[in-house]
Write a protein that holds these residues in place. Structure first.
Motif, mmCIF file in Angstrom:
data_model
loop_
_atom_site.group_PDB
_atom_site.id
_atom_site.type_symbol
_atom_site.label_atom_id
_atom_site.label_comp_id
_atom_site.label_asym_id
_atom_site.label_seq_id
_atom_site.Cartn_x
_atom_site.Cartn_y
_atom_site.Cartn_z
ATOM 1 N N UNK A 194 0.847 -1.621 -0.282
ATOM 2 C CA UNK A 194 0.125 0.066 0.544
ATOM 3 C C UNK A 194 0.435 1.243 -0.065
ATOM 4 N N UNK A 195 -0.049 2.518 -0.033
ATOM 5 C CA UNK A 195 -0.813 2.061 0.085
ATOM 6 C C UNK A 195 -2.161 1.914 -1.356
ATOM 7 N N UNK A 196 -3.235 2.452 -1.890
ATOM 8 C CA UNK A 196 -3.980 1.484 -3.026
ATOM 9 C C UNK A 196 -5.037 2.816 -2.492
ATOM 10 N N UNK A 197 -5.758 2.781 -3.509
ATOM 11 C CA UNK A 197 -6.142 4.335 -4.558
ATOM 12 C C UNK A 197 -8.266 3.216 -3.542
ATOM 13 N N UNK A 198 -8.514 4.372 -2.956
ATOM 14 C CA UNK A 198 -10.476 4.304 -2.593
ATOM 15 C C UNK A 198 -10.783 4.134 -3.473
ATOM 16 N N UNK A 199 -11.525 2.700 -3.251
ATOM 17 C CA UNK A 199 -12.962 2.055 -4.227
ATOM 18 C C UNK A 199 -13.906 0.759 -3.888
ATOM 19 N N UNK A 200 -14.665 1.132 -4.940
ATOM 20 C CA UNK A 200 -15.711 -0.062 -3.986
ATOM 21 C C UNK A 200 -15.176 -0.982 -3.839
ATOM 22 N N UNK A 201 -14.011 -1.512 -4.728
ATOM 23 C CA UNK A 201 -13.345 -3.050 -4.298
ATOM 24 C C UNK A 201 -12.367 -2.904 -4.220
ATOM 25 N N UNK A 202 -11.996 -2.102 -2.770
ATOM 26 C CA UNK A 202 -11.099 -2.334 -1.549
ATOM 27 C C UNK A 202 -11.492 -1.988 -0.166
ATOM 28 N N UNK A 203 -11.343 -3.106 1.031
ATOM 29 C CA UNK A 203 -12.177 -3.431 1.756
ATOM 30 C C UNK A 203 -11.601 -2.152 2.883
ATOM 31 N N UNK A 204 -11.818 -1.135 3.432
ATOM 32 C CA UNK A 204 -11.831 -0.179 4.206
ATOM 33 C C UNK A 204 -12.231 -0.771 6.021
ATOM 34 N N UNK A 205 -10.995 -0.743 6.649
ATOM 35 C CA UNK A 205 -10.513 -1.386 7.473
ATOM 36 C C UNK A 205 -11.125 -0.456 9.190
ATOM 37 N N UNK A 206 -10.432 0.231 9.603
ATOM 38 C CA UNK A 206 -10.649 0.796 11.037
ATOM 39 C C UNK A 206 -11.076 2.302 11.708
ATOM 40 N N UNK A 207 -11.902 2.771 12.102
ATOM 41 C CA UNK A 207 -12.309 4.251 12.036
ATOM 42 C C UNK A 207 -11.195 4.361 13.296
ATOM 43 N N UNK A 212 -13.721 10.240 12.119
ATOM 44 C CA UNK A 212 -12.462 10.405 10.731
ATOM 45 C C UNK A 212 -13.421 9.550 10.008
ATOM 46 N N UNK A 213 -12.451 10.045 9.097
ATOM 47 C CA UNK A 213 -12.540 8.709 8.084
ATOM 48 C C UNK A 213 -12.027 6.961 8.180
ATOM 49 N N UNK A 214 -12.369 5.905 7.924
ATOM 50 C CA UNK A 214 -12.205 5.091 8.191
ATOM 51 C C UNK A 214 -10.708 5.175 7.451
ATOM 52 N N UNK A 215 -9.600 3.784 8.294
ATOM 53 C CA UNK A 215 -8.444 3.723 7.091
ATOM 54 C C UNK A 215 -9.432 2.908 6.097
ATOM 55 N N UNK A 216 -8.645 3.060 4.735
ATOM 56 C CA UNK A 216 -9.127 2.998 3.367
ATOM 57 C C UNK A 216 -7.904 2.449 2.564
ATOM 58 N N UNK A 217 -6.944 1.456 2.048
ATOM 59 C CA UNK A 217 -5.870 1.630 1.272
ATOM 60 C C UNK A 217 -5.113 1.927 1.705
ATOM 61 N N UNK A 218 -5.331 2.732 3.083
ATOM 62 C CA UNK A 218 -3.756 2.961 4.015
ATOM 63 C C UNK A 218 -3.808 1.411 4.994
ATOM 64 N N UNK A 219 -2.193 1.022 4.999
ATOM 65 C CA UNK A 219 -2.117 0.267 6.281
ATOM 66 C C UNK A 219 -3.157 0.246 7.479
ATOM 67 N N UNK A 220 -3.360 -0.957 7.748
ATOM 68 C CA UNK A 220 -4.248 -1.009 9.189
ATOM 69 C C UNK A 220 -3.052 -1.186 10.129
ATOM 70 N N UNK A 221 -1.803 -1.417 9.744
ATOM 71 C CA UNK A 221 -0.179 -1.522 11.055
ATOM 72 C C UNK A 221 0.165 -0.302 10.947
#
Length: 350
Positions: A194-207, A212-221
């Protein structure tokens, strides 16, 4: 040649029922299970939605998931097998510049890192090194050890961070470039750091913060994020289809005694006991008396390999979307998956 054992319809039905159940009860927004053998086309089970932010988009073979610690077996482990296999018992002080041999972590070997017996600090906490000017490898190796190297098993991310740095130094190239070349050879065209571009085919992770926006395309770690998304322990994004391609390649190579198959065989030799019935090989967790290799990712992912039967199974979810305690919440699905891959009679747990 390995005689592959096909998946039975009742086993697939049990897995589907369990996936549907954890989607319905809110454990995960949705998810995908990939299953197959190395000599057959993969099958996919899907349930729920990618995430509410993605509208009514349904997860499928090409949905992109942050796989967290599956990075260890998707990137670090195969690259060590390719470039550092002759250095398994070499101390990291010989593989990275600037680390004194007497540094506490300098005597830890590649094998001990892969086996999680390094004795390095268990908490990763790279944020503690902000404003320090020393190279990261020197900082990590300069910390006191928490156990004698080789003395026992304890899951450590810092070791795989060091492996990523050692791989990059040994080849004179970035870790993500080395990994990308390996994935391209296997046809894993949707696997990347990552990071990868946000899209409907990329699963968001944690808020992380309310509102605030969720992590989406950014590493959760957090620690992978501090390293720009590229690390030996976490940071990879992939799809169920690419995990199936990766698993099929390893199992096919195992069946024909190819290079990656020989590396898998060597890695399925127990290095340390984790708990009764589970051992650690080189990176992989070993079950079923060493006949099954598997690994989990904190975000809600898992990969299982059974070389003796040629079967594999991969789980992709974004379980941290709702809850951080995904280990207990995903336990029924992961337990069922382990029973399924061993070939034991299974039934979906209540």
């Amino acid at each position: 040649m390995t005689r592959t054992v096909p998946w039975q319809p009742n086993t697939i039905a049990d897995l589907r029922e369990c996936l549907d159940r954890i989607t319905a009860d809110g454990t995960v927004p949705g998810g995908v299970i990939a299953h197959g053998t190395f000599d057959s086309e993969p099958g996919f089970l899907a349930s729920g939605v990618v995430a509410p932010e993605c509208g009514d988009a349904r997860p499928g073979p090409d949905t992109v998931y942050d796989v967290a610690s599956l990075t260890k077996v998707l990137a670090g482990w195969p690259l060590v097998g390719t470039f550092l296999r002759n250095d398994l018992d070499t101390p990291v002080s010989r593989l990275l510049p600037g680390i004194p041999a007497e540094a506490p972590g300098g005597r830890v070997t590649v094998r001990q890192i892969l086996a999680h017996t390094s004795g390095l600090r268990a908490d990763t906490r790279l944020d503690q090194y902000r404003n320090r000017t020393e190279p990261l490898a020197e900082l990590i190796c300069g910390e006191d050890l928490i156990a004698e190297p080789g003395a026992g098993h304890r899951y450590i991310n810092r070791g795989f961070i060091l492996l990523g740095l050692a791989l990059a130094h040994s080849r004179g190239r970035r870790l993500d470039e080395l990994a990308a070349e390996f994935w391209q050879r296997l046809g894993m065209t949707n696997t990347t750091y990552g990071p990868v571009a946000r899209s409907a085919q990329v699963a968001p992770t944690e808020q992380r913060l309310p509102g605030a926006p969720r992590l989406w395309g950014m590493p959760h770690d957090d620690n992978a994020a501090l390293l720009g998304g590229v690390a030996g322990h976490a940071g990879v994004f992939t799809t169920p289809a690419d995990l199936a391609a990766f698993a099929a390649h390893l199992l096919s190579s195992h069946a024909t005694s190819g290079p990656q198959g020989r590396w898998l065989t060597a890695s399925m030799q127990p290095q340390a006991a984790i708990e009764p019935g589970l051992d650690r090989g080189l990176a992989w967790i070993l079950a079923d008396d060493g006949r099954v290799a598997h690994h989990h990712g904190f975000t809600g992912t898992s990969l299982y390999l059974a070389p003796a039967t040629g079967r594999y199974l991969a789980i992709c979810t974004n379980a941290v979307y709702h809850h951080r305690d995904n280990r207990t919440r995903l336990a029924p699905l992961r337990a069922l998956a382990l029973k399924a891959i061993t070939g034991e009679p299974v039934g979906a747990p209540n």
